[in-house]
Design a protein around this motif. Structure first.
Motif, PDB file in Angstrom:
ATOM      1  N   LEU A  40       0.834  -1.198   0.000  1.00 45.67           N
ATOM      2  CA  LEU A  40       0.000   0.000   0.000  1.00 45.67           C
ATOM      3  C   LEU A  40       0.874   1.256   0.000  1.00 45.67           C
ATOM      4  N   PHE A  41       1.946   1.230   0.768  1.00 46.55           N
ATOM      5  CA  PHE A  41       2.845   2.374   0.823  1.00 46.55           C
ATOM      6  C   PHE A  41       3.490   2.602  -0.545  1.00 46.55           C
ATOM      7  N   ALA A  42       3.966   1.523  -1.172  1.00 44.72           N
ATOM      8  CA  ALA A  42       4.612   1.650  -2.481  1.00 44.72           C
ATOM      9  C   ALA A  42       3.642   2.148  -3.541  1.00 44.72           C
ATOM     10  N   GLY A  43       2.392   1.710  -3.448  1.00 47.61           N
ATOM     11  CA  GLY A  43       1.417   2.080  -4.463  1.00 47.61           C
ATOM     12  C   GLY A  43       0.809   3.455  -4.291  1.00 47.61           C
ATOM     13  N   HIS A  44       0.751   3.967  -3.051  1.00 49.84           N
ATOM     14  CA  HIS A  44       0.008   5.201  -2.807  1.00 49.84           C
ATOM     15  C   HIS A  44       0.806   6.299  -2.114  1.00 49.84           C
ATOM     16  N   CYS A  45       1.930   5.960  -1.505  1.00 49.58           N
ATOM     17  CA  CYS A  45       2.653   6.952  -0.701  1.00 49.58           C
ATOM     18  C   CYS A  45       4.038   7.271  -1.239  1.00 49.58           C
ATOM     19  N   ALA A  46       4.658   6.308  -1.953  1.00 49.90           N
ATOM     20  CA  ALA A  46       6.073   6.429  -2.294  1.00 49.90           C
ATOM     21  C   ALA A  46       6.362   7.455  -3.370  1.00 49.90           C
ATOM     22  N   SER A  47       5.351   8.010  -4.016  1.00 50.45           N
ATOM     23  CA  SER A  47       5.607   9.078  -4.980  1.00 50.45           C
ATOM     24  C   SER A  47       6.093  10.332  -4.263  1.00 50.45           C
ATOM     25  N   CYS A  48       5.819  10.453  -2.973  1.00 51.55           N
ATOM     26  CA  CYS A  48       6.280  11.602  -2.180  1.00 51.55           C
ATOM     27  C   CYS A  48       7.135  11.154  -0.994  1.00 51.55           C
ATOM     28  N   HIS A  49       6.659  10.189  -0.234  1.00 47.94           N
ATOM     29  CA  HIS A  49       7.333   9.740   0.972  1.00 47.94           C
ATOM     30  C   HIS A  49       8.358   8.652   0.654  1.00 47.94           C
ATOM     31  N   ARG A  50       9.191   8.356   1.639  1.00 43.09           N
ATOM     32  CA  ARG A  50      10.087   7.219   1.594  1.00 43.09           C
ATOM     33  C   ARG A  50       9.955   6.433   2.890  1.00 43.09           C
ATOM     34  N   TYR A  51      10.409   5.203   2.821  1.00 42.86           N
ATOM     35  CA  TYR A  51      10.462   4.358   4.016  1.00 42.86           C
ATOM     36  C   TYR A  51      11.880   3.816   4.090  1.00 42.86           C
TER      37      TYR A  51
ATOM     38  N   GLY B 135      14.399   5.278   3.021  1.00 44.95           N
ATOM     39  CA  GLY B 135      15.070   5.639   1.777  1.00 44.95           C
ATOM     40  C   GLY B 135      14.513   4.993   0.531  1.00 44.95           C
ATOM     41  N   HIS B 136      13.560   4.052   0.664  1.00 47.79           N
ATOM     42  CA  HIS B 136      13.008   3.384  -0.517  1.00 47.79           C
ATOM     43  C   HIS B 136      11.489   3.444  -0.493  1.00 47.79           C
ATOM     44  N   ASP B 137      10.869   2.668  -1.361  1.00 49.66           N
ATOM     45  CA  ASP B 137       9.417   2.762  -1.518  1.00 49.66           C
ATOM     46  C   ASP B 137       8.637   1.790  -0.639  1.00 49.66           C
ATOM     47  N   GLY B 138       9.297   1.215   0.351  1.00 50.15           N
ATOM     48  CA  GLY B 138       8.647   0.254   1.228  1.00 50.15           C
ATOM     49  C   GLY B 138       8.845  -1.180   0.789  1.00 50.15           C
ATOM     50  N   MET B 139       9.089  -1.373  -0.513  1.00 51.30           N
ATOM     51  CA  MET B 139       9.303  -2.710  -1.054  1.00 51.30           C
ATOM     52  C   MET B 139      10.766  -2.924  -1.438  1.00 51.30           C
ATOM     53  N   GLY B 140      11.624  -1.967  -1.094  1.00 51.48           N
ATOM     54  CA  GLY B 140      13.034  -2.091  -1.430  1.00 51.48           C
ATOM     55  C   GLY B 140      13.386  -1.525  -2.776  1.00 51.48           C
ATOM     56  N   GLY B 141      12.436  -0.826  -3.421  1.00 45.60           N
ATOM     57  CA  GLY B 141      12.683  -0.259  -4.744  1.00 45.60           C
ATOM     58  C   GLY B 141      12.649   1.253  -4.729  1.00 45.60           C
ATOM     59  N   PHE B 142      12.585   1.837  -5.919  1.00 47.91           N
ATOM     60  CA  PHE B 142      12.587   3.269  -6.068  1.00 47.91           C
ATOM     61  C   PHE B 142      11.464   3.650  -7.010  1.00 47.91           C
TER      62      PHE B 142
ATOM     63  N   GLU C  62      -7.800  -0.852   4.383  1.00 48.75           N
ATOM     64  CA  GLU C  62      -6.457  -0.628   3.841  1.00 48.75           C
ATOM     65  C   GLU C  62      -5.714   0.447   4.625  1.00 48.75           C
ATOM     66  N   VAL C  63      -6.424   1.501   5.014  1.00 49.73           N
ATOM     67  CA  VAL C  63      -5.795   2.537   5.832  1.00 49.73           C
ATOM     68  C   VAL C  63      -5.316   1.944   7.159  1.00 49.73           C
ATOM     69  N   GLY C  64      -6.129   1.082   7.756  1.00 45.14           N
ATOM     70  CA  GLY C  64      -5.741   0.433   9.008  1.00 45.14           C
ATOM     71  C   GLY C  64      -4.500  -0.433   8.849  1.00 45.14           C
ATOM     72  N   LEU C  65      -4.418  -1.184   7.743  1.00 46.45           N
ATOM     73  CA  LEU C  65      -3.243  -2.020   7.490  1.00 46.45           C
ATOM     74  C   LEU C  65      -1.992  -1.163   7.314  1.00 46.45           C
ATOM     75  N   LEU C  66      -2.141  -0.058   6.576  1.00 43.76           N
ATOM     76  CA  LEU C  66      -1.013   0.842   6.361  1.00 43.76           C
ATOM     77  C   LEU C  66      -0.550   1.460   7.680  1.00 43.76           C
ATOM     78  N   ALA C  67      -1.505   1.891   8.501  1.00 40.72           N
ATOM     79  CA  ALA C  67      -1.167   2.489   9.794  1.00 40.72           C
ATOM     80  C   ALA C  67      -0.484   1.468  10.708  1.00 40.72           C
ATOM     81  N   ASP C  68      -1.012   0.247  10.753  1.00 40.50           N
ATOM     82  CA  ASP C  68      -0.409  -0.781  11.613  1.00 40.50           C
ATOM     83  C   ASP C  68       1.015  -1.089  11.173  1.00 40.50           C
ATOM     84  N   TRP C  69       1.248  -1.118   9.856  1.00 40.94           N
ATOM     85  CA  TRP C  69       2.604  -1.391   9.364  1.00 40.94           C
ATOM     86  C   TRP C  69       3.560  -0.269   9.762  1.00 40.94           C
ATOM     87  N   LEU C  70       3.141   0.974   9.567  1.00 37.99           N
ATOM     88  CA  LEU C  70       3.998   2.105   9.932  1.00 37.99           C
ATOM     89  C   LEU C  70       4.310   2.098  11.429  1.00 37.99           C
ATOM     90  N   ARG C  71       3.367   1.615  12.234  1.00 35.93           N
ATOM     91  CA  ARG C  71       3.549   1.573  13.684  1.00 35.93           C
ATOM     92  C   ARG C  71       4.293   0.313  14.155  1.00 35.93           C
TER      93      ARG C  71
END
Length: 638
Positions: free
Chosen positions: A392-403, A405-412, A620-629
């Motif tokens: 979810l992070f790679a698909g919806h957040c990684a265009s602006c944010h990083r995790y 340094g990457h897109d959450g999945m190890g990519g760019f 999906e928002v809940g899954l994303l929040a739980d992962w970030l936490r």
């Protein structure tokens, strides 16, 4: 004992059968080159026995197939050993079949009057390959599911009857329960039955014509017993030892994550004995695929089947030997090429590692105290923050944010590109995931002149915070550090990069004396404690007094409440609420609507309202929040 054998022989003729079997003539004496037929019969027997026991514990449906294989592999007594023997014996059969075919062709055992037996052998080879192909789907894991989709799509291009044949095999328009039951019927019933019939006919014809000895014969003729029986037994034990070695080494056979039709699977590959065909098909793109998938393989098979006739020519046997070794070398080369390409393909390696992580994760979840739910093992990953959060992070957040340094999945993330020519490179840019090497190569191309005819990639750099460890003490310490607050890891390229918070941190937060540093540390602990992060629970419990002191600092000394609301209503607050900062409720509410007055209000800078705009569902928002936490199931340390 003799009386009992006499009684049995009188009714069955067992002595005559034993004499015919054990004292069959072996021209040229016993030789190791004659063991392949016996080893194949031995491995087939192993497959039939282990297959029956596996069948007893297998449940063929889209909601029970993976689950039953998991039960066999991890819970049934001896199940992993049984499954491993079945799996690796299937691989051994392919090798033995090729060796047997080589021995038959080298010795000229395909020549008259043995043509029909040679064709029976080719048919047995095809049936064993079909047996392996149908068995690949039965675990109903990702690799088997997607590899079978590729195989059945090849069936669909068969001239005239392709689509109807595919639908017949699949059992409808979609892959599911009917697909499994049909593949099980083929794998456990139709194909083994056909193999047994052909094997019986093959052995009968073999006994009729006898062995074909390699000339010149170096030893006098002998009988099957005892020398050849000993060699066959040693060879069978060697095969069994090899199978057991791989079974013990791998603790059974691999089991991937449950099949998930809704998610693409970039790591899908056939088993090694079909990799040559997988690579061969790459030479026939688009509408020419029928040549690589059906026409050329069929012509080659017909040419091999014609060996008995070709061998009648003066140089026919040499031609057949050349053809056989050319096919083996060609298949081996294509197999090596395919694996070499995969080894150098960072995109595939990334997908393979992701598949391994999902397989390991679902095993952890399935072995948890709650086990596999009634809805099936697929639900375990669908509801797992550690699995779904990065996607979810790679698909919806990684265009602006990083995790980290990457897109959450190890990519760019490559967000935009201009294609002037070169469709292959453009196709790389269209994929969300990009490896660092691919990104660097495409950015190098972007430095070229616009009229070079090469793709031009416009890569959007990080423009918002890096969310690895969000709301943790380390993350907040960086936010309140004058050396880091203005970096891209916090406010990035947003409107807040030069805002009041950055100026406040750089100008007004003192940390020069030990007392001031202690004051700042208590503030950091208090703000982070609002999140109630699972990984900090022990630390927060231990530092209760420090957290209490930090709340006083927030209210009375550093005066964060001049802008933020904290534990008391404040209609004049102009910055995000610090009450429950980073908690699940706070984070899900923020992702759903960052423009809410509780957060940034009208000053929200480009962050989408994921919930209000229905970009993401509440789940999906809940899954994303739980992962970030970092809030997901973790198995207990042994």
């Amino acid at each position: 004992m003799k009386r009992w054998i006499d009684w049995l022989d009188q009714r069955t003729g067992i002595r005559k059968l034993a004499e015919e079997a054990l004292f069959e003539k072996v021209p040229g004496g016993a030789r190791w080159r004659y063991v392949w037929g016996s080893t194949l019969t031995f491995t087939l027997f192993i497959q039939l026995v282990t297959g029956v026991f596996l069948w007893m514990a297998y449940a063929p449906s889209a909601h029970t197939a993976w689950e039953s294989v998991y039960f066999i592999q991890h819970q049934m007594w001896g199940g992993w050993l049984l499954r491993g023997i079945h799996h690796f014996t299937a691989h051994a059969m392919i090798v033995l079949l090729v060796l047997h075919l080589m021995q038959v062709v080298i010795d000229g055992a395909y020549k008259a009057p043995r043509e029909v037996n040679f064709w029976f052998g080719l048919a047995l080879l095809l049936l064993v390959l079909a047996l392996s192909l149908t068995g690949y789907l039965l675990p109903w894991d990702q690799k088997g599911y997607w590899a079978t989709q590729v195989a059945t799509s090849i069936v669909a291009i068969t001239p005239g009857i392709g689509p109807e044949l595919q639908q017949l095999i699949v059992g409808g328009a979609d892959y599911g329960h009917h697909t499994l039951t049909r593949f099980l019927a083929l794998h456990a019933g139709v194909l083994p039955g056909a193999i047994l019939v052909l094997l019986w006919a093959h052995i009968c014809l073999f006994r009729r014509h006898g062995l074909t000895a390699k000339e010149p014969r170096r030893k006098p003729d002998t009988t099957f017993w005892p020398d050849q029986v000993l060699k066959d037994a040693v060879a069978c034990l060697a095969v069994l030892a090899t199978v057991l070695f791989f079974t013990l080494r791998h603790q059974g056979a691999d089991l991937g994550a449950p099949a998930e039709p809704a998610e693409p699977y970039s790591a899908a590959r056939p088993d090694w004995y079909f990799m040559f065909l997988f690579e061969f098909l790459k030479f026939f793109p688009g509408n020419t695929e029928i040549w690589g998938a059906i026409i050329i393989p069929t012509l080659i098979l017909l040419l091999v089947a014609a060996m008995p006739f070709l061998g009648n020519w003066k140089l026919g046997h040499r031609f057949n030997l050349g053809l056989l070794f050319a096919l083996i070398i060609g298949a081996a080369s294509l197999t090596w090429l395919s694996y070499a390409k995969d080894a150098a393909n960072e995109h595939f390696q990334h997908a393979a590692r992701a598949a391994e992580r999902e397989a390991e994760r679902v095993m952890e979840l399935a072995s948890s105290p709650s086990g596999i739910p009634v809805s099936g093992a697929r639900t375990l990953l669908r509801q797992d923050p550690l699995t779904q959060g990065p996607k979810l992070f790679a698909g919806h957040c990684a265009s602006c944010h990083r995790y980290d340094g990457h897109d959450g999945m190890g990519g760019f993330h490559a967000s935009a590109y201009i294609v002037q020519s070169g469709d292959t490179l453009a196709a790389i840019a269209r994929g969300h995931f990009m490896t660092e090497t691919a990104l660097r190569q495409l950015n190098d191309l972007a430095a070229g002149e616009p009229d070079t005819g090469r793709p031009l990639l416009v890569h959007t750099p990080q423009s918002a915070s890096d969310l690895k460890g969000f709301a943790s003490r380390e993350w907040i310490a960086g936010l309140l550090d004058p050396r880091h607050v203005a970096s891209t890891n916090y406010f990035g390229a947003t409107a807040f990069a030069d805002g009041k918070m950055v100026k406040f941190v750089t100008e007004k937060i003192p940390a020069d004396t030990p007392a001031e540093r202690q004051q700042l540390e208590s503030l950091i602990a208090a703000v982070s404690a609002e999140a109630a992060l699972p990984l900090q629970s022990d630390m927060d419990a231990r530092d209760a007094q420090i957290i209490t002191r930090g709340r006083e600092v927030i209210r009375d000394e550093i005066a964060c409440i001049d802008c933020h609301q904290f534990r008391e209503p404040d209609d004049l607050a102009s910055a995000p609420d610090l009450t429950g900062y980073g908690s699940r409720d706070w984070l899900t509410a923020f992702i759903m609507n960052p423009a809410h007055p509780r957060f940034y209000g009208d000053r929200n800078d480009r962050m989408p309202e994921f919930g209000e705009s229905e970009i993401l569902t509440p789940e999906e928002v809940g899954l994303l929040a739980d992962w970030l936490r970092g809030d997901w199931y973790r198995p207990l340390e042994p």
